[in-house]
Scaffold this motif. Structure first.
Motif, PDB file in Angstrom:
ATOM      1  N   MET C   1     -16.001  10.607 -14.380  1.00 33.94           N
ATOM      2  CA  MET C   1     -15.115  10.126 -13.384  1.00 33.94           C
ATOM      3  C   MET C   1     -15.626  10.803 -11.988  1.00 33.94           C
ATOM      4  O   MET C   1     -15.671  12.020 -11.786  1.00 33.94           O
ATOM      5  N   GLN C   2     -16.023   9.932 -11.135  1.00 32.58           N
ATOM      6  CA  GLN C   2     -16.823  10.271  -9.933  1.00 32.58           C
ATOM      7  C   GLN C   2     -15.647  10.222  -8.587  1.00 32.58           C
ATOM      8  O   GLN C   2     -14.669   9.532  -8.630  1.00 32.58           O
ATOM      9  N   THR C   3     -15.577  11.469  -7.864  1.00 35.22           N
ATOM     10  CA  THR C   3     -14.450  11.441  -6.951  1.00 35.22           C
ATOM     11  C   THR C   3     -14.972  11.940  -5.623  1.00 35.22           C
ATOM     12  O   THR C   3     -16.038  12.838  -5.673  1.00 35.22           O
ATOM     13  N   THR C   4     -14.216  11.572  -4.892  1.00 38.25           N
ATOM     14  CA  THR C   4     -14.559  12.184  -3.560  1.00 38.25           C
ATOM     15  C   THR C   4     -13.497  12.760  -2.777  1.00 38.25           C
ATOM     16  O   THR C   4     -12.306  12.114  -2.880  1.00 38.25           O
ATOM     17  N   ASP C   5     -13.385  13.991  -2.232  1.00 38.68           N
ATOM     18  CA  ASP C   5     -12.305  14.467  -1.614  1.00 38.68           C
ATOM     19  C   ASP C   5     -12.033  13.812  -0.217  1.00 38.68           C
ATOM     20  O   ASP C   5     -12.866  14.068   0.950  1.00 38.68           O
ATOM     21  N   ILE C   6     -10.691  12.986  -0.117  1.00 36.52           N
ATOM     22  CA  ILE C   6     -10.513  12.388   0.942  1.00 36.52           C
ATOM     23  C   ILE C   6      -9.248  13.129   1.842  1.00 36.52           C
ATOM     24  O   ILE C   6      -8.629  12.486   2.736  1.00 36.52           O
ATOM     25  N   GLY C   7      -8.655  14.099   1.242  1.00 37.01           N
ATOM     26  CA  GLY C   7      -7.808  14.958   1.759  1.00 37.01           C
ATOM     27  C   GLY C   7      -6.649  14.091   2.380  1.00 37.01           C
ATOM     28  O   GLY C   7      -6.149  13.210   1.701  1.00 37.01           O
ATOM     29  N   TYR C   8      -6.133  14.228   3.490  1.00 36.03           N
ATOM     30  CA  TYR C   8      -4.916  13.400   3.883  1.00 36.03           C
ATOM     31  C   TYR C   8      -5.047  11.963   4.311  1.00 36.03           C
ATOM     32  O   TYR C   8      -4.202  11.054   4.366  1.00 36.03           O
ATOM     33  N   TRP C   9      -6.273  11.452   4.164  1.00 37.90           N
ATOM     34  CA  TRP C   9      -6.669  10.254   4.310  1.00 37.90           C
ATOM     35  C   TRP C   9      -6.068   9.632   3.234  1.00 37.90           C
ATOM     36  O   TRP C   9      -5.694   8.195   2.966  1.00 37.90           O
ATOM     37  N   SER C  10      -5.676  10.176   2.060  1.00 32.88           N
ATOM     38  CA  SER C  10      -5.135   9.786   0.787  1.00 32.88           C
ATOM     39  C   SER C  10      -3.698   9.029   1.071  1.00 32.88           C
ATOM     40  O   SER C  10      -3.201   8.059   0.462  1.00 32.88           O
ATOM     41  N   VAL C  11      -3.018   9.515   2.037  1.00 30.70           N
ATOM     42  CA  VAL C  11      -1.946   9.162   2.289  1.00 30.70           C
ATOM     43  C   VAL C  11      -1.661   7.631   2.637  1.00 30.70           C
ATOM     44  O   VAL C  11      -1.172   6.819   2.210  1.00 30.70           O
ATOM     45  N   PRO C  12      -2.398   7.553   3.921  1.00 26.92           N
ATOM     46  CA  PRO C  12      -2.366   6.163   4.091  1.00 26.92           C
ATOM     47  C   PRO C  12      -3.041   4.974   3.136  1.00 26.92           C
ATOM     48  O   PRO C  12      -2.674   4.027   2.946  1.00 26.92           O
ATOM     49  N   LEU C  13      -4.059   5.659   2.505  1.00 30.78           N
ATOM     50  CA  LEU C  13      -4.777   4.805   1.424  1.00 30.78           C
ATOM     51  C   LEU C  13      -3.875   4.604   0.261  1.00 30.78           C
ATOM     52  O   LEU C  13      -3.341   3.363  -0.308  1.00 30.78           O
ATOM     53  N   ALA C  14      -2.888   5.619  -0.049  1.00 31.46           N
ATOM     54  CA  ALA C  14      -1.791   5.400  -1.099  1.00 31.46           C
ATOM     55  C   ALA C  14      -0.864   4.284  -0.619  1.00 31.46           C
ATOM     56  O   ALA C  14      -0.253   3.683  -1.241  1.00 31.46           O
ATOM     57  N   ILE C  15      -0.416   4.247   0.855  1.00 34.12           N
ATOM     58  CA  ILE C  15       0.344   3.200   1.137  1.00 34.12           C
ATOM     59  C   ILE C  15      -0.204   1.905   0.914  1.00 34.12           C
ATOM     60  O   ILE C  15       0.453   1.074   0.497  1.00 34.12           O
ATOM     61  N   VAL C  16      -1.228   1.729   1.212  1.00 33.51           N
ATOM     62  CA  VAL C  16      -2.081   0.363   1.201  1.00 33.51           C
ATOM     63  C   VAL C  16      -1.989   0.187  -0.442  1.00 33.51           C
ATOM     64  O   VAL C  16      -1.744  -0.851  -0.929  1.00 33.51           O
ATOM     65  N   GLY C  17      -2.566   0.965  -1.030  1.00 37.62           N
ATOM     66  CA  GLY C  17      -2.832   1.032  -2.534  1.00 37.62           C
ATOM     67  C   GLY C  17      -1.350   0.450  -3.374  1.00 37.62           C
ATOM     68  O   GLY C  17      -1.144  -0.272  -4.144  1.00 37.62           O
ATOM     69  N   GLY C  18      -0.368   1.451  -2.731  1.00 34.44           N
ATOM     70  CA  GLY C  18       1.164   0.978  -3.417  1.00 34.44           C
ATOM     71  C   GLY C  18       1.558  -0.089  -2.860  1.00 34.44           C
ATOM     72  O   GLY C  18       2.268  -0.865  -3.745  1.00 34.44           O
ATOM     73  N   ALA C  19       1.533  -0.613  -1.786  1.00 38.48           N
ATOM     74  CA  ALA C  19       1.850  -1.844  -1.368  1.00 38.48           C
ATOM     75  C   ALA C  19       1.276  -2.963  -2.469  1.00 38.48           C
ATOM     76  O   ALA C  19       1.859  -3.632  -2.701  1.00 38.48           O
ATOM     77  N   ILE C  20       0.095  -2.820  -2.650  1.00 37.28           N
ATOM     78  CA  ILE C  20      -0.621  -3.767  -3.407  1.00 37.28           C
ATOM     79  C   ILE C  20      -0.196  -3.781  -5.100  1.00 37.28           C
ATOM     80  O   ILE C  20       0.148  -4.956  -5.592  1.00 37.28           O
ATOM     81  N   ARG C  21       0.060  -2.539  -5.372  1.00 33.23           N
ATOM     82  CA  ARG C  21       0.341  -2.349  -6.716  1.00 33.23           C
ATOM     83  C   ARG C  21       1.811  -2.688  -6.964  1.00 33.23           C
ATOM     84  O   ARG C  21       2.193  -3.304  -7.862  1.00 33.23           O
ATOM     85  N   VAL C  22       2.662  -2.057  -6.222  1.00 30.16           N
ATOM     86  CA  VAL C  22       3.906  -2.310  -6.417  1.00 30.16           C
ATOM     87  C   VAL C  22       4.624  -3.689  -5.831  1.00 30.16           C
ATOM     88  O   VAL C  22       5.585  -3.990  -6.478  1.00 30.16           O
TER      89      VAL C  22
END
Lengths: 373, 370, 308
Positions: C1-22
């Motif tokens: 599994m490849q990953t990139t450290d995106i730090g606090y950018w993960s919060v807005p990203l999670a909101i977008v992802g969460g909006a789509i998933r949930v």
């Protein structure tokens, strides 16, 4: 929702003859017969399901009777489960008389419980009756303010009370969890975060001769009080007038805003008191178990009781008894716990469906006897 | 004193009623000849987790001769559980009860135990003290050692040096598991960190999935959890390509390619010991605890994807722990705010009571206890 | 599994992802309820239908090894439940809200009753469409993995928005919702329209349940729904019976729900219960801000019991 009968000869002081007696009985028999018949029909429907699964309906209903009603132990079990449902049912029924659908009682129960527990531990050195009274007041105030706010939002900002109630229930439960695990947590409650335990003296005990706590008596008393409020007072009269049509009531000059806020606050006080009793009689402290679904069962209780506070009593007992028997049925018949939900769902759909039968049977409608003869 | 007497007389009456009820139940053929034992679960007994672990223990008891096992699932931690216990005693003549959820103990098991002194109650969670009724008791397992072993394997498998932990609530048992998991991983590589997310509920599918996703977005590549039913966490993490370590029961069938190992309860040992003693008429211990050495807990078999180095360290550590006397929490140990929580030279065996009030996350755990 | 450290950018990203998933279950349930309520009937039992849909979808997928067949089975079960509600409520004096509550109980009960056997087996999951293929950041790719049902839900919202205004069926639906008498005068049978509208609403809600059990979180158990069905019914009133509004409200709700876990994953743990309450508090705040006594009932079908 009972209709007043204006031509009742008994009220005018006339002698009741046989025909009048018969008419009187027929009118009152209608709801009893319809409810009983629909209960039977619902159970019959459920029996069909059992038969298709190769389970014995006879055994099922025998166990239901034995576990819920059939012995002194079972009756006490049933009554213990009835207690919280009475107040939870009132929390839905009171606003419903104004045409408001509030399904957020669960939140008011949780907050009422937390407020009561916090008050109890703050006053723990005071005399017990004082502490219990203060806890009850705190619980009622917290619940009353919470649901009262829903009423105020409805009246002053036109926020739909059903949604705000549901949203506020989730917020209240989050707040309860936050308080119980954070600021109000007793540091000794290691793996089950709770508020400080109430001293034994400050707890609500059992009604003498039973192991059912006093919450049952309080709940029944509140149902009677609510009935008096609705049927006998000018506030109740105003509520009955506005019920179902707030706009018309406003045009008639009724104090609709005050009525809405007051009825919601009373409903919340009932739920808050329910939470306080859970803390003082059952848990001994406030913790996450306060949100165990009584608020949602209360919706069902109120609708089955047709929002009539006195009818809440038998309905809550019926639900309590079914709940009490659930475990026995699960263990003996190897049926899943959800069996009881299925039974309730089927029976209640039939009972609610039967509302349509009122006035359809010649035998129950004396007004129509003469026409036919 | 008077209160106590009234109590006793009431109990006498209830005892008589129970006798009547039992004889009225003659229809059950086995009832008279066997001992009835009741198990009470807080959730569904096939949840791939906490309740399933207990139900597997109950299934082992069912195989013993002279025993009738009755079970009830999804009993909430309210007055309902008191009534379930009483119903098992009064209506079915149960003489030994295992209420398995932690929250049942105070006040519910305590109330029932003082009301029914002839019935034995053994509760899962290790809360009993000698001030409590003598017919009650506790059992619990030291599963921290298995979470440590999870951590050892995770430490070998992680490439990003970031582990993830989905936890229900920040209570001592959970904190000990989180800390043990990270300490195990740090025994492989001291640079490894562990991110923790609390869901606030013991069972809440969507939030557990969201928590797993949030961890993976942070670059976590091995995940474990402490919630009642790990099914969702295991499936979500495995579907995104992370490795998982199980908890409570064996979740390998859910993700055979991604499941490294798991910390499992072995309640069958505990329940069989209790029931055999009970059948033989011997007194039951009030307080029983055990770890790997006593067979109270076990690990899921190590997956084939684990490299040899991981396998060697896992087996060696497990053998060392199984001998007993191993201390996971040993000084010098700092918490994640930099304070020294265990001074150098001090160590806590798994039996140490200090661990039962753990209120810190060790250095390297990213998260806070609110 | 490849990953990139995106730090606090993960919060807005999670909101977008969460909006789509949930959001998908909220979209389906609230669109379904919009159709039902536009016809002047409220079915607040969609929570029960959603859970039964989740179970029947999962069970069918386990038995047939086809997740799409599972979605179809959910749809059929939801239509059946909707027909039941619609048929019962056409009788005089039957309270549609009370029947909804009973239906919630029955749906949940039947789902748990028949679902016991399916807690253990694993069902094949619905496939995801990778809309993030252009990106090198694995987190972004994961967030943009969308399910076909999400796309269908979005398209359905646009379609319904158009259809309510511009098609004959939409006109009939709205006429029935605004006045039974006017509908009858036009030769429309209001009960029949409501029956069909409730059936459609039930079918959509059950498909929302299928998304829960077959895609995200993608598992069948008794805590699969934490009140999504009930909440989605509330979102209908929130979005004033407007399909695009439902879609937006569902996205907002899903995104806000992702905030709690995302903040914790970057180390902000304090008061996590309060973060989890964010979607509810946000929705409430928006409702308070946008409501006023003057426009209380804007958009509400006049025949609807829930807003009288």
């Amino acid at each position: 929702m009972t209709e007043t009968i204006t031509d009742d000869p008994a009220r005018r002081g006339e002698r009741r003859d046989f025909a009048t007696e018969r008419a009187w009985i027929a009118r009152r028999a209608e709801p009893l017969v319809i409810v009983a018949a629909s209960l039977l029909a619902g159970c019959g429907l459920f029996s069909l399901l059992l038969l298709t699964l190769d389970k014995s309906p006879a055994q099922f209903f025998e166990l239901l009777w034995r576990g819920g009603f059939g012995s002194w132990f079972s009756v006490q079990n049933m009554l213990s489960r009835t207690a919280p449902l009475l107040l939870a049912g009132l929390c839905v029924a009171l606003p419903a008389r104004l045409g408001l659908l509030i399904i957020g009682g669960e939140g008011a129960i949780a907050l009422g419980g937390v407020a009561a527990a916090a008050t109890g531990s703050a006053l723990s050195s005071a005399p017990a009756p004082l502490v219990i009274a203060a806890m009850a007041l705190a619980g009622m105030a917290a619940g009353g303010a919470w649901i009262g706010a829903i009423g105020a939002l409805r009246h002053y900002r036109a926020v739909n009370e059903t949604i705000s109630g549901l949203l506020m229930a989730y917020i209240a439960i989050a707040l309860m969890n936050h308080l119980v695990e954070g600021p109000l947590r007793d540091s000794a409650s290691l793996n089950k975060p709770s508020t400080a335990p109430l001293p034994d003296a400050d707890r609500i005990g059992a009604i003498p001769g039973t192991d059912v706590h006093w919450g049952l008596a309080v709940g029944i008393a509140c149902c009677f009080l609510a009935s008096v409020l609705i049927e006998k007072t000018s506030w109740g009269f105003a509520a009955r007038i506005s019920g179902g049509n707030l706009r018309a009531a406003r045009i008639q000059g009724l104090p609709v805003g005050a009525l809405i806020v007051a009825f919601c606050a009373l409903a919340g006080a009932a739920a808050g008191l329910c939470g306080m009793i859970e803390v003082a009689a059952v848990h001994g402290a406030a913790n996450a178990s306060l949100a165990s679904g009584y608020g949602y069962t209360g919706i069902l209780v109120a609708f089955l009781a047709r929002q009539n506070p006195l009818a809440i009593i038998p309905v809550a007992m019926l639900l309590g008894g079914v709940g009490a028997a659930g475990g026995l049925i699960q263990r003996r018949m190897e049926l899943p716990d959800a069996t009881i939900l299925v039974l309730q769902g089927m029976v209640f759909i039939v009972v609610l469906f039967a509302e349509t039968l009122y006035g359809r049977f010649h035998i129950f409608t004396p007004e129509r006897w003469a026409r036919k003869g | 004193m008077t209160r106590r007497m009234i109590f006793d007389r009431r109990h006498l009456l209830q005892g008589a009623a129970a006798g009547l009820a039992a004889s009225a139940l003659g229809a059950r053929p086995a009832a008279a000849a066997t001992v009835t034992i009741g198990f009470i679960y807080v959730g569904p007994k096939d949840d791939y987790g906490y309740n399933q672990a207990h139900a597997e223990g109950a299934a082992a008891v069912k195989k013993l001769r002279g025993v009738t096992v009755i079970e009830e699932e999804k009993v909430p931690e309210t007055i309902d559980v008191v009534k379930t216990m009483e119903s098992m005693i009064n209506l079915e003549g149960a003489s030994l009860l295992f209420p398995t959820s932690f929250g049942y103990f105070n006040p519910f098991v305590l109330q029932a135990a003082s009301k029914y002194p002839q019935t034995e109650f053994r509760h899962c969670g290790g809360l009993w003290t000698d001030k409590n009724p003598k017919n009650a008791g506790s059992y619990f397992g030291y599963i921290g050692s298995c979470q440590y072993l999870n951590g050892v394997v995770a430490g070998h498998m992680t490439k990003t040096k970031k582990l993830g932990f989905v936890a229900a609530k920040p209570i001592p048992q959970v904190l000990l598991n989180i800390n043990s998991f990270l300490l195990g991983a740090r025994s492989v590589d001291p640079d490894i960190t562990c991110r923790v997310i609390f869901t606030g509920e013991w069972s809440l599918a969507v939030k557990e999935a969201e928590a797993a996703n949030a961890l993976l977005d942070q670059g976590v590549d091995v995940v474990t959890c402490h919630v009642d039913s790990p099914k969702v966490v295991v499936q979500t993490a495995a579907a995104r390509g992370a490795y998982v370590c199980g908890y409570h029961a064996d979740q390998r069938p859910l993700a055979p390619e991604r499941y490294l190992t798991g910390a499992e309860w072995n309640w069958a040992t505990v329940y069989k010991t209790y029931v055999e003693k009970f059948l033989a008429g011997q007194p039951l211990p009030n307080f029983t605890r055990g770890g790997l050495a006593e067979g109270f807990v076990k690990t899921s078999p190590l997956g084939a994807m684990a490299p040899d180095a991981a396998r060697r360290q896992f087996e060696a550590k497990k053998a060392e722990m199984t001998k007993g006397g191993y201390a996971i929490v040993a000084g010098p140990l700092k918490d994640n705010k930099g304070a020294l929580v265990v001074p150098a030279g001090k160590k806590y065996l798994e039996t140490a009571v200090e661990l039962e009030s753990m209120n810190y996350l060790v250095e390297g755990v990213i998260g806070a206890i609110s | 599994m490849q990953t990139t450290d995106i730090g606090y950018w993960s919060v807005p990203l999670a909101i977008v992802g969460g909006a789509i998933r949930v959001s998908t279950p909220f979209i389906f349930v609230s669109l379904g309820e919009t159709i039902t309520e536009r016809a002047g009937r409220a079915n607040i039992g969609l929570e029960g239908i959603l859970i039964f849909g989740a179970m029947s979808a999962y069970a069918t997928a386990v038995l047939s090894n086809s997740p799409w067949l599972g979605v179809a089975a959910a749809g059929v079960s939801g239509i059946a439940a909707g027909l039941l509600h619609g048929w019962i409520c056409k009788f005089p004096r039957v309270n549609d809200i009370a029947i909804g509550i009973a239906l919630m109980l029955l749906g949940t009960g039947l789902a748990f009753f028949f679902g016991k056997a399916f807690i253990q087996p694993s069902a094949p999951r619905l496939p995801a469409i990778s809309l993030g293929f252009w990106s090198d950041i694995p987190q972004l790719r994961a967030a943009l993995d969308v399910n076909a049902l999400f796309v269908i839900g979005a398209a359905l919202a646009v379609f319904l928005q158009w259809a309510f205004r511009n098609t004959r069926a939409g006109l009939i639906l709205r006429t029935v919702g605004d006045s039974s008498d006017a509908a009858r005068a036009m030769g429309i049978d209001p009960d029949r329209v409501r029956l069909l509208a409730t059936a459609a609403g039930g079918g959509l809600a059950a498909i929302g349940g299928g998304y829960l059990s077959l895609y995200y979180p993608g598992s069948w158990n008794e805590s699969i729904s934490s009140g999504q069905g009930l909440m989605a019914v509330a979102l209908v009133v929130f979005s004033r019976w407007n399909p695009l509004g439902c879609f937006a409200a569902a996205l907002l709700f899903g995104g806000a729900g992702a905030l709690g876990p995302a903040l914790q994953s970057v180390g902000v743990t304090h008061g996590y219960y309060l973060f989890y309450a964010a979607p509810y508090a946000l929705t409430l705040a928006i409702m308070i801000a946008t409501s006023s006594p003057g426009r209380a009932l804007a958009g509400a079908p006049c025949e609807l019991s829930i807003t009288r």
